[in-house]
Design a protein around this motif. Structure first.
Motif, PDB file in Angstrom:
ATOM      1  N   ARG A 183      13.239  -5.868  67.681  1.00  0.00           N
ATOM      2  CA  ARG A 183      14.356  -5.152  68.284  1.00  0.00           C
ATOM      3  C   ARG A 183      15.469  -6.136  68.620  1.00  0.00           C
ATOM      4  O   ARG A 183      15.240  -7.236  69.103  1.00  0.00           O
ATOM      5  N   ARG A 184      16.683  -5.662  68.355  1.00  0.00           N
ATOM      6  CA  ARG A 184      17.837  -6.515  68.597  1.00  0.00           C
ATOM      7  C   ARG A 184      18.931  -5.633  69.172  1.00  0.00           C
ATOM      8  O   ARG A 184      19.165  -4.523  68.704  1.00  0.00           O
ATOM      9  N   ARG A 185      19.569  -6.095  70.183  1.00  0.00           N
ATOM     10  CA  ARG A 185      20.664  -5.312  70.776  1.00  0.00           C
ATOM     11  C   ARG A 185      21.855  -5.303  69.830  1.00  0.00           C
ATOM     12  O   ARG A 185      22.118  -6.288  69.156  1.00  0.00           O
ATOM     13  N   SER A 186      22.567  -4.210  69.861  1.00  0.00           N
ATOM     14  CA  SER A 186      23.798  -4.173  69.080  1.00  0.00           C
ATOM     15  C   SER A 186      24.899  -4.849  69.874  1.00  0.00           C
ATOM     16  O   SER A 186      25.035  -4.644  71.086  1.00  0.00           O
ATOM     17  N   GLU A 187      25.666  -5.684  69.191  1.00  0.00           N
ATOM     18  CA  GLU A 187      26.784  -6.333  69.883  1.00  0.00           C
ATOM     19  C   GLU A 187      27.965  -5.375  69.988  1.00  0.00           C
ATOM     20  O   GLU A 187      28.704  -5.388  70.961  1.00  0.00           O
ATOM     21  N   GLY A 246      26.636  -1.606  73.222  1.00  0.00           N
ATOM     22  CA  GLY A 246      25.555  -2.060  74.089  1.00  0.00           C
ATOM     23  C   GLY A 246      24.421  -1.078  74.272  1.00  0.00           C
ATOM     24  O   GLY A 246      23.346  -1.438  74.734  1.00  0.00           O
ATOM     25  N   ARG A 247      24.660   0.182  73.910  1.00  0.00           N
ATOM     26  CA  ARG A 247      23.594   1.161  74.066  1.00  0.00           C
ATOM     27  C   ARG A 247      22.620   1.118  72.907  1.00  0.00           C
ATOM     28  O   ARG A 247      21.460   1.481  73.023  1.00  0.00           O
ATOM     29  N   SER A 248      23.145   0.690  71.769  1.00  0.00           N
ATOM     30  CA  SER A 248      22.361   0.776  70.535  1.00  0.00           C
ATOM     31  C   SER A 248      21.387  -0.383  70.363  1.00  0.00           C
ATOM     32  O   SER A 248      21.570  -1.454  70.931  1.00  0.00           O
ATOM     33  N   ALA A 249      20.374  -0.123  69.568  1.00  0.00           N
ATOM     34  CA  ALA A 249      19.423  -1.165  69.213  1.00  0.00           C
ATOM     35  C   ALA A 249      19.254  -1.174  67.702  1.00  0.00           C
ATOM     36  O   ALA A 249      19.352  -0.129  67.048  1.00  0.00           O
ATOM     37  N   HIS A 250      19.048  -2.354  67.172  1.00  0.00           N
ATOM     38  CA  HIS A 250      18.767  -2.473  65.739  1.00  0.00           C
ATOM     39  C   HIS A 250      17.331  -2.900  65.554  1.00  0.00           C
ATOM     40  O   HIS A 250      16.825  -3.725  66.304  1.00  0.00           O
TER      41      HIS A 250
END
Lengths: 208, 208
Positions: A82-86, A89-93
DNA sequence: AAAATTAGTATCGTTTCGCTACTAATCTGC
DNA sequence: GCAGATTAGTAGCGAAACGATACTAATTTT
């Protein structure tokens, strides 16, 4: 007349669901559940704009909550990162680990892929085309997005030719450059397009 | 080359499972669960030799226990009628009630049928044919029976002509007479027949 | 800046379903 | 024939899937 059409439409519908179920049925391979296999398959085939929990939820026809649960288990087992979206901020990749890539060689739905691979190239292409149209029809009816590849998407721009400062392809919807490998990945933002290309491929396959 | 074949086989496989899931997804209609809809659909389309719990279990890719449970709930709700088999005291036959026939008009997978029905006759027939081949492939691989219609079954005998004392069609496997309406019902004992016979039967059915 | 929207998560209760165990009917082999 | 194996169906348990609701946090709208 209408009845006959109904009848064989029913046959086809039954074949599709049956085929899907049988192939999907043998699910509990390598300690992964059917839902987890689906998720792994999805994140393996989705492009970078679509590798988020909510996109998977929509693709998989389930709720965000359920999708989140499936993803969580895969992350904890070391199949996804899991990686935060830059950008948001709500999204995850989510990205596949090497462990995941390795285990996909045991994908229980491999037999279905092989069954499709056993067809002639023309038949396979024709089949993909027809199924895609049906998917578009069903998705529209259910108010869902059909999920397709850039290669047949209305938003695709560019011709593969490199000009100075211009990428070979581009998504007109997101305004993002695309490289060639991404053209055959699944996207949430897919929109049916290129009717001419579709028809062309279709008629060609029909001649076989 | 091989990789490409793999690739588009994967695409087709994904389309099939996706389509099946999306269409099947909107399941909880009219107080029936997705599994119950499947069962109803099955018993609606299966011929008299196949309307038993274990046959449905195999078709549905589940265990006899689960199938039994699903059927039980349908019987108690008045959608199916259970009848003992006279030939085999262990077996049970299930038949649809009028209530079931009526509710099938609201079948949630109707959109999938319509999507198939929207295709041209030729495309639909071709599609059914290809899917049938794929199903045969997958079923063989999984050691399951493919379930098909008498019309393209190797066991079908007869030509539809009535001679004295002879039925128009007959199942060579069970040695039972078949009337024309039964030719397009699903059967557990289906076995893939010769390609030529398939084509012939198909074209004839298309004329009907 | 407040309200509305969206992405994601947590939790609960229902449903599904695989698994094991069991009964009863049928088939096989001696 | 008759004992053992096989097959059809059911019952019950536990795990998994999943819909629904409620919640947090980030973003967008007004």
């Amino acid at each position: 007349m209408t009845k006959k059409r109904q009848m064989s439409g029913r046959t086809v519908a039954e074949l599709v669901t049956h085929l899907g179920r049988i192939a999907h049925g043998e699910g509990f391979v390598d300690d992964l559940t059917p839902a987890q296999w689906s998720a792994l398959r999805y994140f393996s085939g989705a492009n970078r704009f679509s590798r988020a929990p909510s996109a998977f939820a929509e693709y998989h026809g389930t709720t965000r909550g359920t999708a989140s649960q499936t993803i969580k288990s895969l992350v904890s087992q070391g199949y996804l990162i899991r990686r935060r979206s830059e950008a948001d901020g709500r999204s995850a990749h989510l990205d596949l680990t090497d462990k995941a890539k390795a285990i996909l060689a045991d994908d229980p739905s491999l037999t279905l892929m092989q069954a499709a691979g056993a067809l002639s190239t023309a038949a396979r292409r024709h089949l993909a085309n027809v199924l895609e149209r049906m998917l578009g029809h069903v998705a529209l009816e259910h108010g869902k997005r059909p999920f397709g590849m850039c290669i047949s998407c209305a938003h695709l721009k560019g011709d593969g030719c490199c000009r100075e400062g211009k990428p070979p392809y581009e998504c007109g919807f997101l305004g993002e450059p695309l490289d060639e490998a991404e053209l055959e990945q699944l996207c949430v933002n897919y929109e049916a397009g290129k009717a001419s290309a579709v028809k062309h491929a279709f008629s060609r396959a029909a001649l076989r």
